[in-house]
Design a protein around this motif. Structure first.
Motif, short mmCIF file in Angstrom:
data_model
loop_
_atom_site.label_atom_id
_atom_site.label_comp_id
_atom_site.label_asym_id
_atom_site.label_seq_id
_atom_site.Cartn_x
_atom_site.Cartn_y
_atom_site.Cartn_z
N ARG A 122 -4.11 11.66 7.72
CA ARG A 122 -3.59 11.21 9.01
C ARG A 122 -2.50 12.20 9.38
N HIS A 173 0.81 -1.22 0.00
CA HIS A 173 0.00 0.00 0.00
C HIS A 173 0.84 1.27 0.00
N THR A 228 -6.19 13.40 11.27
CA THR A 228 -6.55 12.24 12.09
C THR A 228 -5.41 11.86 13.02
N MET A 264 -0.54 6.05 -2.61
CA MET A 264 -1.59 6.44 -3.55
C MET A 264 -2.18 7.79 -3.13
N GLU A 288 -11.39 10.10 -3.35
CA GLU A 288 -12.69 10.23 -2.69
C GLU A 288 -13.33 11.58 -3.05
N ASP A 293 3.60 9.56 -0.93
CA ASP A 293 2.37 8.85 -0.56
C ASP A 293 2.16 7.73 -1.58
P1 ADQ Z 1 -3.12 6.36 4.44
O1 ADQ Z 1 -1.74 6.86 4.62
O2 ADQ Z 1 -3.91 6.22 5.68
O3 ADQ Z 1 -3.16 4.98 3.62
P2 ADQ Z 1 -5.06 7.60 2.48
O4 ADQ Z 1 -4.88 6.85 1.21
O5 ADQ Z 1 -5.27 9.06 2.27
O6 ADQ Z 1 -3.81 7.48 3.46
O7 ADQ Z 1 -6.30 7.01 3.25
C1 ADQ Z 1 -6.82 7.61 4.41
C2 ADQ Z 1 -8.29 7.22 4.59
O8 ADQ Z 1 -8.76 7.61 5.87
C3 ADQ Z 1 -9.20 7.90 3.58
O9 ADQ Z 1 -10.18 6.99 3.18
C4 ADQ Z 1 -9.82 9.08 4.37
O10 ADQ Z 1 -11.08 9.50 3.92
C5 ADQ Z 1 -9.90 8.47 5.75
N1 ADQ Z 1 -9.81 9.51 6.80
C6 ADQ Z 1 -8.79 10.37 6.97
N2 ADQ Z 1 -9.01 11.16 8.03
C7 ADQ Z 1 -10.18 10.79 8.56
C8 ADQ Z 1 -10.96 11.22 9.70
N3 ADQ Z 1 -10.55 12.20 10.51
N4 ADQ Z 1 -12.12 10.61 9.94
C9 ADQ Z 1 -12.54 9.60 9.13
N5 ADQ Z 1 -11.86 9.15 8.07
C10 ADQ Z 1 -10.69 9.73 7.78
C11 ADQ Z 1 -2.17 4.06 3.07
C12 ADQ Z 1 -1.12 4.69 2.17
C13 ADQ Z 1 -1.80 5.46 1.05
C14 ADQ Z 1 -2.74 4.54 0.28
C15 ADQ Z 1 -3.66 3.78 1.22
C16 ADQ Z 1 -4.44 2.70 0.49
O11 ADQ Z 1 -0.25 5.55 2.91
O12 ADQ Z 1 -0.83 6.02 0.15
O13 ADQ Z 1 -3.52 5.31 -0.61
O14 ADQ Z 1 -2.93 3.14 2.26
O15 ADQ Z 1 -3.60 1.83 -0.23
#
Ligand code: ADQ
Length: 476
Positions: A279, A169, A314, A380, A386, A378
């Protein structure tokens, strides 16, 4: 073994991931129930498990004795035990304080501890053993992410009959960085136990192949690694996506639309709403983003009575020093910006350090005029996709070139977050381009996300895995 689990219960499809797709909720009576974790991965897995018996092997989130096996939404959950020292050494240490920074361009320095590596091997072995127990003969096993890179080879030793895929990921680093890892060959050998390896972007797969060529005694031809024992392993890009239809439906829900209008109103009905959702992680470029916004207010390019910035950050990994430090810096900067620029009775920067329900996130996406996504690296970035799913014809995205999403969302306003002046210009351009330009860009991005949604991603991965040569010619 657990007496509750009949030894004979095995599954054709087994998912292994650090975490199970559920969170424990303690009720008023002290009883624990399980709630499905939010997020696209669970949705995608539900769609591929549809109509087949699937198991999910992972940690339930609390150290100590693992809960017994249970079934939720027709997914058979098989908890793996992590003790407190496993959490500290395998999860927080090796995974998040060593692998995470190395795989994200060493934005903060990686730490190397021999104790962490030992714990990583120990926990990966435990996962492999658990998967070996629940996989049916000839089953398909899908291993997820950087915490479980040794599982493919460990599992193959136990069960040469199963077909093994692994998906990363996060990015895979350039070999010059990867080489810093003590025991680096062991990681590559661990991964090469799989039949197919999936990465977010082509350059990630290329980095992996280059590392194999440079550090192991193997031959690499195209995207295939040929091993001395005659096996071969393919490594290629299968970019993850979001549940487009699910998000689209939520965004179209009158209650969510009303909430979006309400958010706008609560923010003082400003001309422009800028939004960040991340995050609280040093890879996400939060400080660069805040610096750019602060300077735009300072110079008068942005008027805080017309523009508000909402940053959802987050809580994440707060036991690690690098994350606590980042939180301190971000909150200092938020306070400084608001202290210097907020009009009385409103805030130039609304900072939300907590989680929100899915509907609230979608309402926020729908309310925002410009999404600002500025990671320094990052894998993705699902947030960008979204946002696309939540907007039909309006809105805009400022998107870092260092995200996997930038490869597909080339019609976003792309930026290099290290270049603060350019970042500022890009934010202003995204805000002030005419609606027609926004419409053209959003429509193009929407087609991309619509055709490559998370269900498509999961099917694509499994198709690649099925097509991978499982046994070399002449092997039995
Ligand atoms: P993450 O680093 O966590 O994921 P991301 O791909 O942006 O990053 O996903 C975060 C998810 O959490 C999104 O669905 C977002 O909507 C949700 N989210 C964020 N803040 C939130 C909050 N306060 N309350 C509720 N929901 C919240 C890792 C990798 C990424 C990759 C993903 C998937 O670091 O690069 O895209 O895995 O493979």
């Amino acid at each position: 073994g657990d007496p509750q689990v009949p030894a004979q219960r095995t599954f054709d499809l087994v998912i292994a991931a650090n975490r199970l797709p559920v969170d424990a909720v303690t009720g008023a009576d002290g009883k624990i129930t399980w709630r499905r974790s939010p997020g696209g991965l669970v949705t995608a897995m539900e769609s591929v498990m549809h109509g087949r018996e699937g198991a999910w092997v992972g940690w339930a989130g609390e150290p100590g004795k693992a809960p017994r096996a249970f079934t939720q939404n027709s997914m058979h959950l098989r908890p793996v035990r992590l003790d407190q020292d496993d959490v500290v050494d395998y999860y927080e240490g090796q995974s998040n304080d060593c692998l995470w920074p190395i795989y994200h361009d060493a934005i903060v320095p990686a730490k190397f501890r021999r104790r962490w590596r030992t714990a990583y091997e120990r926990v990966n072995t435990r996962f492999a053993e658990q998967v070996a127990k629940v996989a049916a003969p000839g089953a398909t096993v899908w291993v997820h992410d950087y915490q479980l890179q040794l599982v493919p080879a460990l599992l193959r030793k136990l069960r040469s009959d199963v077909r093994i895929g692994w998906f990363n990921h996060i990015p895979f680093p350039p070999v010059e960085l990867f080489m810093q890892m003590p025991g680096r060959e062991g990681i590559l050998e661990g991964l090469l136990g799989a039949d197919f390896l999936g990465f977010q972007r082509k350059p990630d797969a290329a980095n992996f192949l280059r590392a194999c060529r440079g550090l192991l005694d193997v031959t690499v031809r195209g995207d295939v690694v040929h091993l001395p024992d005659g096996r071969s392993v393919r490594a290629s890009a299968v970019p993850i996506s979001v549940d487009y239809n699910g998000l689209r439906e939520l965004a179209g829900d009158p209650a969510v639309q009303q909430r979006a209008a309400e958010i706008r109103e609560q923010l003082g009905d400003p001309k422009h709403i800028l939004l960040g959702v991340d995050r609280l992680d040093y890879t996400k470029g939060l400080r660069h983003r805040l610096k750019a916004y602060g300077e735009l207010l300072q110079s008068g390019d942005l008027d805080p009575s017309e523009t508000v910035f909402v940053q959802v950050a987050t809580p994440s990994r707060e036991r690690l020093a690098a994350y606590r430090e980042l939180r301190g810096q971000v909150e200092l900067e938020v306070g400084r910006i608001n202290g210097e620029h907020s009009p009385i009775g409103s805030t130039a920067l609304t900072y939300l350090h907590r989680s929100f329900p899915r509907t609230e996130m979608v309402a926020l996406f729908a309310a925002a005029d410009v999404l600002i996504v500025t990671p320094l690296r990052d894998g993705m970035n699902l947030v960008a996709k979204e946002y696309v799913a939540c907007h039909a014809d309006d809105g805009a995205i400022v998107l870092s070139e260092f995200t996997g999403a930038a490869d597909e969302l080339s019609r976003a306003y792309l930026c290099n977050p290290h270049d603060i002046d350019k970042l500022k210009q890009t934010i202003l351009q995204a805000m002030h381009d005419p609606p027609g330009e926004h419409r053209r860009r959003m429509r193009s991005m929407r087609r991309t996300v619509m055709t490559n949604d998370v269900q498509h991603w999961a099917e694509d991965f499994l198709t690649n895995l099925q097509a991978a040569p499982h046994k070399p010619k002449g092997h039995r």
